[in-house]
Design a protein around this motif. Sequence first.
Motif, PDB file in Angstrom:
ATOM      1  N   PHE A 175     -47.479  51.796   8.467  1.00 38.30           N
ATOM      2  CA  PHE A 175     -46.333  52.696   8.379  1.00 38.30           C
ATOM      3  C   PHE A 175     -46.435  53.530   7.114  1.00 38.30           C
ATOM      4  CE2 PHE A 175     -41.812  53.614   7.288  1.00 38.30           C
ATOM      5  CZ  PHE A 175     -41.465  54.299   8.443  1.00 38.30           C
ATOM      6  N   GLY A 176     -46.334  54.860   7.256  1.00 39.09           N
ATOM      7  CA  GLY A 176     -46.389  55.766   6.118  1.00 39.09           C
ATOM      8  C   GLY A 176     -45.012  56.224   5.704  1.00 39.09           C
ATOM      9  N   ILE A 177     -44.792  56.305   4.393  1.00 36.66           N
ATOM     10  CA  ILE A 177     -43.477  56.689   3.898  1.00 36.66           C
ATOM     11  C   ILE A 177     -43.624  57.512   2.622  1.00 36.66           C
ATOM     12  CG2 ILE A 177     -43.212  54.541   2.581  1.00 36.66           C
ATOM     13  CD1 ILE A 177     -40.216  54.637   3.235  1.00 36.66           C
ATOM     14  N   TYR A 178     -42.734  58.473   2.473  1.00 33.40           N
ATOM     15  CA  TYR A 178     -42.651  59.252   1.237  1.00 33.40           C
ATOM     16  C   TYR A 178     -41.393  58.787   0.507  1.00 33.40           C
ATOM     17  CZ  TYR A 178     -45.790  62.336   3.895  1.00 33.40           C
ATOM     18  OH  TYR A 178     -46.824  62.848   4.640  1.00 33.40           O
ATOM     19  N   GLY A 202     -46.570  57.402  -0.626  1.00 29.23           N
ATOM     20  CA  GLY A 202     -47.151  58.438  -1.473  1.00 29.23           C
ATOM     21  C   GLY A 202     -46.223  59.594  -1.780  1.00 29.23           C
ATOM     22  N   ASN A 203     -46.745  60.537  -2.516  1.00 31.05           N
ATOM     23  CA  ASN A 203     -45.988  61.735  -2.874  1.00 31.05           C
ATOM     24  C   ASN A 203     -45.937  62.698  -1.693  1.00 31.05           C
ATOM     25  OD1 ASN A 203     -48.765  62.295  -3.001  1.00 31.05           O
ATOM     26  ND2 ASN A 203     -48.535  63.811  -4.618  1.00 31.05           N
ATOM     27  N   ARG A 231     -37.894  60.655  -8.430  1.00 28.34           N
ATOM     28  CA  ARG A 231     -37.482  59.259  -8.314  1.00 28.34           C
ATOM     29  C   ARG A 231     -37.554  58.786  -6.859  1.00 28.34           C
ATOM     30  NH1 ARG A 231     -31.668  56.494  -9.783  1.00 28.34           N
ATOM     31  NH2 ARG A 231     -32.487  54.804 -11.081  1.00 28.34           N
ATOM     32  N   GLY A 232     -38.082  57.602  -6.650  1.00 27.28           N
ATOM     33  CA  GLY A 232     -38.199  57.063  -5.309  1.00 27.28           C
ATOM     34  C   GLY A 232     -36.926  56.389  -4.838  1.00 27.28           C
ATOM     35  N   ARG A 233     -36.670  56.484  -3.570  1.00 26.51           N
ATOM     36  CA  ARG A 233     -35.532  55.774  -2.976  1.00 26.51           C
ATOM     37  C   ARG A 233     -35.973  54.364  -2.588  1.00 26.51           C
ATOM     38  NH1 ARG A 233     -31.208  58.912  -2.311  1.00 26.51           N
ATOM     39  NH2 ARG A 233     -31.498  61.177  -2.548  1.00 26.51           N
ATOM     40  N   THR A 234     -35.025  53.444  -2.571  1.00 26.49           N
ATOM     41  CA  THR A 234     -35.371  52.022  -2.480  1.00 26.49           C
ATOM     42  C   THR A 234     -35.689  51.538  -1.071  1.00 26.49           C
ATOM     43  OG1 THR A 234     -33.004  51.436  -2.384  1.00 26.49           O
ATOM     44  CG2 THR A 234     -34.064  51.459  -4.558  1.00 26.49           C
TER      45      THR A 234
END
Length: 223
Positions: free
Chosen positions: A114-117, A39-40, A130-133
């Motif tokens: 697992f949560g990730i931004y 998510g953001n 922009r999201g990182r891969t």
Amino acid sequence: MSRFALIKAVLGPIMRLMFRPQVEGAENIPGDGPVILAGNHLTFIDSIVLPVVTKRQVCFIGKDEYVTGKGLKGRLMAWFFTGVGMIPVDRDGASGGVAALMTGRRVLEEGRMFGIYPEGTRSPDGRLYRGRTGIARLTLMTGAPVVPFAMIGTDKLQPGGRGVPRPGKVTVRFGEPMEFSRYEGMDRDRYVLRAVTDSVMTEVMRLSGQEYVDMYATKAKAA
């Protein structure tokens, strides 16, 4: 009772009273098995609100400074963040990203959430960057579905991510699970990684209603 259950039982009602979270789409989170929540990231309290509104414990990477503080405050912070699922990782230096990626992979291979931004840092101005891969690498390496989510309003309660947050209302919106099995075995293809990441970020943008900026947030902060 686990420490996570204890924290939710004791602090959950306080957090709900303070932030009054309105949760939409919680049924989209699978009840078991590996899941990636992506998510953001608007402000510091995102990582406090998220564990409160999910039934399953969500593990996430956090700065090791959150658990190395001194005195009573430092010990309480360490007890809380490790209790709700934060895994401290030194993300500085060339090996920081690899350590975070391998930690996420281990969590998912254990069948946990697992949560990730994907932006990699808090938004400097409320827009979606922009999201990182790394998010793409995780889903392709583990086969775990991605459930996109949006935090809405947390930045109004804690502008700039600093200071004591104000009471108020926030919304947490979860989208439908996304799976990328069609790209199995292609976790080293940079075009595939970018396509998967952009697909996730497009869904986060739809859920959050944020304006999208096609550059990394770290670059925007350095400008």
